[in-house]
Design a protein around this motif. Structure first.
Motif, PDB file in Angstrom:
ATOM      1  N   HIS A  50       0.816  -1.212   0.000  1.00 52.11           N
ATOM      2  CA  HIS A  50       0.000   0.000   0.000  1.00 52.11           C
ATOM      3  C   HIS A  50       0.854   1.268   0.000  1.00 52.11           C
ATOM      4  O   HIS A  50       0.565   2.208  -0.734  1.00 52.11           O
ATOM      5  CB  HIS A  50      -0.914  -0.015   1.212  1.00 52.11           C
ATOM      6  N   GLY A  51       1.884   1.275   0.841  1.00 49.84           N
ATOM      7  CA  GLY A  51       2.776   2.427   0.876  1.00 49.84           C
ATOM      8  C   GLY A  51       3.438   2.654  -0.474  1.00 49.84           C
ATOM      9  O   GLY A  51       3.622   3.782  -0.915  1.00 49.84           O
ATOM     10  N   ALA A  52       3.776   1.547  -1.138  1.00 51.12           N
ATOM     11  CA  ALA A  52       4.421   1.654  -2.444  1.00 51.12           C
ATOM     12  C   ALA A  52       3.454   2.226  -3.473  1.00 51.12           C
ATOM     13  O   ALA A  52       3.835   3.053  -4.306  1.00 51.12           O
ATOM     14  CB  ALA A  52       4.934   0.290  -2.887  1.00 51.12           C
ATOM     15  N   GLY A  71      14.579   7.610 -11.074  1.00 44.21           N
ATOM     16  CA  GLY A  71      15.787   7.948 -10.326  1.00 44.21           C
ATOM     17  C   GLY A  71      15.499   8.151  -8.855  1.00 44.21           C
ATOM     18  O   GLY A  71      14.368   7.953  -8.400  1.00 44.21           O
ATOM     19  N   THR A  72      16.516   8.555  -8.096  1.00 48.00           N
ATOM     20  CA  THR A  72      16.343   8.626  -6.649  1.00 48.00           C
ATOM     21  C   THR A  72      16.272  10.052  -6.118  1.00 48.00           C
ATOM     22  O   THR A  72      16.082  10.255  -4.929  1.00 48.00           O
ATOM     23  CB  THR A  72      17.508   7.918  -5.938  1.00 48.00           C
ATOM     24  N   GLU A  73      16.430  11.061  -6.999  1.00 43.43           N
ATOM     25  CA  GLU A  73      16.472  12.423  -6.442  1.00 43.43           C
ATOM     26  C   GLU A  73      15.061  12.934  -6.121  1.00 43.43           C
ATOM     27  O   GLU A  73      14.058  12.345  -6.549  1.00 43.43           O
ATOM     28  CB  GLU A  73      17.207  13.381  -7.388  1.00 43.43           C
ATOM     29  N   GLY A 112      11.777   7.504  -0.732  1.00 47.31           N
ATOM     30  CA  GLY A 112      11.589   7.279   0.699  1.00 47.31           C
ATOM     31  C   GLY A 112      10.153   7.491   1.166  1.00 47.31           C
ATOM     32  O   GLY A 112       9.810   7.125   2.285  1.00 47.31           O
ATOM     33  N   LEU A 113       9.307   8.091   0.282  1.00 47.36           N
ATOM     34  CA  LEU A 113       7.905   8.328   0.649  1.00 47.36           C
ATOM     35  C   LEU A 113       7.240   7.057   1.129  1.00 47.36           C
ATOM     36  O   LEU A 113       6.507   7.063   2.119  1.00 47.36           O
ATOM     37  CB  LEU A 113       7.132   8.845  -0.564  1.00 47.36           C
ATOM     38  N   VAL A 137       5.944   7.749   4.922  1.00 48.46           N
ATOM     39  CA  VAL A 137       4.512   7.961   5.130  1.00 48.46           C
ATOM     40  C   VAL A 137       3.765   6.626   5.123  1.00 48.46           C
ATOM     41  O   VAL A 137       2.860   6.399   5.912  1.00 48.46           O
ATOM     42  CB  VAL A 137       3.961   8.922   4.065  1.00 48.46           C
ATOM     43  N   GLY A 138       4.183   5.720   4.213  1.00 58.75           N
ATOM     44  CA  GLY A 138       3.519   4.419   4.144  1.00 58.75           C
ATOM     45  C   GLY A 138       3.617   3.672   5.462  1.00 58.75           C
ATOM     46  O   GLY A 138       2.654   3.072   5.936  1.00 58.75           O
TER      47      GLY A 138
END
Lengths: 290, 331
Positions: free
Chosen positions: A43-45, A118-120, A220-221, A225-226
């Protein structure tokens, strides 16, 4: 009104707004768990994926409103795909199979997002209508936070109407209480559950789009938050919307005031609160024993 | 007599083979083998819960971390602490933590059990991250003294900077752990465990105390996770929140167990070997850990839910069927 009072009010608004977004995500999680008995670890994903979809839609069309409509639906489609081709296949294995499968899907989405975007940190700007402050009484409130609260309430109202006032809602609730019987009556229960899963993911998607302009979009969201959404659901009791609502608001306020007063300990506060609740009530505040 | 010898022969061969590993593979691969041994024990300890008792924990890293931090802190602050006490302190801290946590968690099962563990592990992670003055925060603890492996007055092998010696120490400790756990599952108590997994109500009716039994298994499992963590801390000479308490640390033994097969004792050992090989090979070409782990989870749970040992069993069964058919056709 003096400075301290307005500071408190602003923090409270921030807390409630964050709590409402948490509640959107947690409610989606709860709808899926309550209806299908699946704890969707992805779900977080999905929430994070929606934020990325939002970024891409904004980049393509330049309109936040289009993103608000399109991104959650796209996410829901991904969710429906996952339900249809993966989760349904492992349901015979019980909770363990579902937990591990959804965990795998979460990892896949995280890996996929890093691969494509990407990761930024990707910034999204708030639409001009929602910028600035609004005067109520003697205090200033940021419009976007109020918009968040209102939107969450609207989504919640739609959900409740859908579940309790329509024929579809009736079928879903019937399928929850006796799956075989509803199936025998000629209603395609797997299809109904697929729809339920889609709705749950759609709610997470709305949460993802709404939070994107505040926190920016980054991988990282899903964790940050997840994770909170899971904590909310577990603390409030799996499957209980009331519990999720109360705990989301408490967490929102805890995190905003926690950051205000002892910023180092804010995460400890939230997790500690959960550990405390679970120590007393292992199934959460309003949870039912399995 | 000969039958008995036949039974012991493979084990003797294995022990001799393990003894010659440093000579054959050289020092570079010691890292690989020690890490493998540590995670094999960690995974088997998780499987005591997952496979034998049917409890999925998303926070087993707690005990791995407790073992690691316990040993590291003891070695840092207790002057001239010998090796075995250091190891014992690691195990004890894991057991102590399990004693605190277990009254809370053994009351539930299934999803609630899994999620509570995720929560507690996260709590511990955050605490380790924030209490900088004890745990060193994000950087963790490093460069503590590694005591030599010695029998006072007889022999003493230095472990610091001697990978081959450390390899023998790790193999002995971890081999002994595996052996103890194997014994544990073969006792009548081990049978109760399996009974709880299959039908907890029936075990209850038979007059066994389900909750108490779960608690005992839980603590034993935590103790061996502590052994793994403690040895790993001494091997790496550093403990940090991400490597010992992070979510991925909790997921690793689950991956290993799923890969190897939850239905057998040695499944997780196979799984650890397979995952270690995958890591060695795939992560040379890509560093997309999440994608690889995700694909493994999804593929295994969908197509081989009993993992490698289940697959082997299936193949064996098919082979026997095939042989039967051939024999019948020949007759």
């Amino acid at each position: 009104m003096d400075v301290t009072a307005s500071m408190y009010a602003a923090q409270a608004i921030h807390g409630i707004a964050f709590g409402m977004v948490l509640f959107l995500i947690a409610a989606g999680l709860n709808v899926i768990f309550g209806m299908m008995g699946i704890l969707n670890l992805a779900h977080g994903a999905f929430f994070m994926l929606a934020a990325y979809f939002c970024y891409s839609v904004v980049a393509m069309t330049g309109s936040f409103w289009a993103a608000l409509l399109i991104a959650p639906v796209l996410t829901a489609l991904v969710g429906v795909f996952v339900e249809r081709f993966f989760i349904r296949k492992v349901q015979i294995m019980g909770a363990m199979g579902e937990l591990i499968l959804t965990l795998g899907v979460a990892m896949l989405i995280l890996g996929g997002v890093k691969f494509f975007w990407g990761t930024e940190n990707l910034p999204i700007s708030v639409p001009p209508v929602l910028e600035g402050m609004v005067h109520i009484g003697a205090l200033d409130y940021p419009i976007y936070r109020i918009f968040m609260i209102v939107l969450a309430l609207v989504v919640l109202a739609i959900m409740t109407l859908l579940l309790y006032k329509t024929r579809l809602g009736k079928i879903v609730r019937a399928a929850v209480s006796d799956r075989e019987m509803v199936n025998a009556l000629g209603i395609n229960v797997p299809l109904v559950f697929m729809f339920v899963f889609g709705i749950g993911v759609w709610m997470a998607g709305i949460g993802g789009v709404v939070i994107a302009p505040i926190l920016t979009v980054f991988p990282g969201l899903a964790d940050q938050v997840g994770m909170y959404a899971f904590i909310v659901v577990v603390t409030g009791g799996l499957g209980s919307l009331k519990g999720a609502f109360i705990v989301s608001i408490i967490f929102g306020l805890l995190s905003s005031f926690g950051i205000q007063f002892f910023s180092q300990l804010a995460p400890v506060l939230i997790v500690g609160f959960m550990a405390f609740v679970l120590a007393i009530k292992p199934h959460g505040l309003f949870g039912v024993k399995e | 007599m000969i039958d008995k010898m036949k039974r012991w022969l493979p084990w003797a061969a294995l022990i001799i083979a393990l003894a010659f590993v440093p000579k054959i593979f050289g020092i570079y691969y010691m890292n690989f083998f020690i890490t493998f041994a540590v995670f094999a024990v960690f995974s088997v300890s998780l499987n005591l819960l997952l496979g034998y008792t049917g409890l999925l924990s998303f926070g087993h890293a707690m005990y791995f971390g407790a073992g690691g931090y316990g040993t590291a802190l003891a070695l840092k602050y207790i002057w001239n602490l010998p090796l075995l006490p250091a190891l014992s302190i690691g195990i004890l801290s894991a057991v102590l933590l399990a004693l605190i946590v277990c009254p809370l968690v053994v009351r539930v099962g299934g999803t609630a059990f899994a999620m509570m563990h995720m929560a507690f592990a996260q709590l511990l992670y955050v605490i380790a991250l924030k209490s900088r003055f004890i745990t060193g925060g994000e950087d963790g603890l490093a460069n503590f003294r590694i005591p030599p492996f010695s029998i006072p007055g007889v022999v003493s092998f230095p472990l610091e900077g001697a990978p081959a010696n450390f390899y023998y120490f790790a193999i002995i400790v971890l081999g002994a752990s595996l052996w103890l756990m194997w014994f544990f599952t073969k006792t009548p108590f081990g049978q109760i465990q399996v009974g709880i997994r299959d039908n907890a109500k029936r075990i209850d009716y038979l007059g066994f105390k389900v909750t108490h039994a779960k608690a005992v298994v839980y603590i034993v499992s935590a103790a061996f996770a502590g052994v793994a963590g403690s040895v790993y801390a001494m091997f790496q000479n550093v403990v940090a929140p991400d490597g010992y308490l992070g979510l991925l640390v909790s997921f690793t033994p689950i991956i290993n167990t799923m890969l190897g097969g939850i239905a057998s004792f040695f499944g997780p050992v196979w799984g650890t070997a397979i995952y270690a090989l995958i890591e060695e090979i795939i992560f040379r070409y890509t560093d997309r850990v999440e994608l690889v782990i995700g694909i493994i989870f999804v593929l295994v749970i969908m197509y081989a839910p009993l993992g490698f040992s289940g697959l082997m069993l299936k193949l064996k069964f098919k082979w026997m069927m095939f042989k039967n058919k051939r024999m019948r056709q020949a007759a």
